[in-house]
Write a protein that holds these residues in place. Structure first.
Motif: not given
Length: 180
Positions: A62-80
């Motif tokens: 089901f591709r289940i995952g976890y979103a970390p608690g920081g405000r910009s972790a995903l944003k920084e990853h995707l920007a990279g």
């Protein structure tokens, strides 16, 4: 093309390219969330999911995952990976607005359920809060060019074949009910 409306040359092509870019951003986010579930930061989410009876195989299916608690972790990853803030906000991954000077991650400290379209492409997410007092308990992607909550059924793409073979459909309400 409606009478009386002028379309820009290449407009449909640009729209298709934009949609493809948003699908790429959503898929990259799903991969990131999946990876985070196996990292030290995802330990609580993994324990929660295992406590609910989800096996590693089910989590992967089901591709289940976890979103970390920081405000910009995903944003920084995707920007990279080369995604713009516009890509991320338009795909519903960031919270933004006139009163928000710096867009931030929509999903934080949540177990993440990717939501797919009929072709099994990730178009949105549902996030289950891990903290007992967190509000809301479940948070879904907002309406976007990809995600229209009223037209999607969680797991419909994977259920289509078995439903056709058995001539039977079972409809339940929540993500965990579907997975169960």
């Amino acid at each position: 093309h409606r009478a009386g409306r002028h379309r820009e040359p290449g407009g449909e092509h640009q729209q298709a390219d934009r949609r493809a870019r948003l699908l790429e951003a959503a898929d990259a986010a799903a991969r990131y969330f999946q990876d985070q579930l196996t990292r030290p930061a995802g330990r609580e989410a993994l324990a929660y999911s295992e406590g609910r009876g989800l096996t590693r195989e089910t989590l992967a299916r089901f591709r289940i995952g976890y979103a970390p608690g920081g405000r910009s972790a995903l944003k920084e990853h995707l920007a990279g990976l080369g995604f713009s803030v516009s890509d991320m906000t338009e795909s519903g991954l960031l919270i933004h607005g006139d009163d928000i000077p710096v867009p931030y991650d929509r999903f934080r400290n949540r177990l993440i359920f990717p939501i797919t379209d009929a072709r099994d492409r990730v178009v949105g997410f549902g996030g289950r809060a891990l903290a007992a007092d967190a509000k809301p308990k479940y948070l879904n992607s907002p309406e976007t060019p990809l995600f229209h909550k009223g037209t999607l059924l969680f797991n419909a793409a994977k259920a289509r074949g078995p439903a056709h073979e058995r001539a039977r459909v079972v409809v339940v309400e929540g993500y965990m009910d579907v997975i169960g």
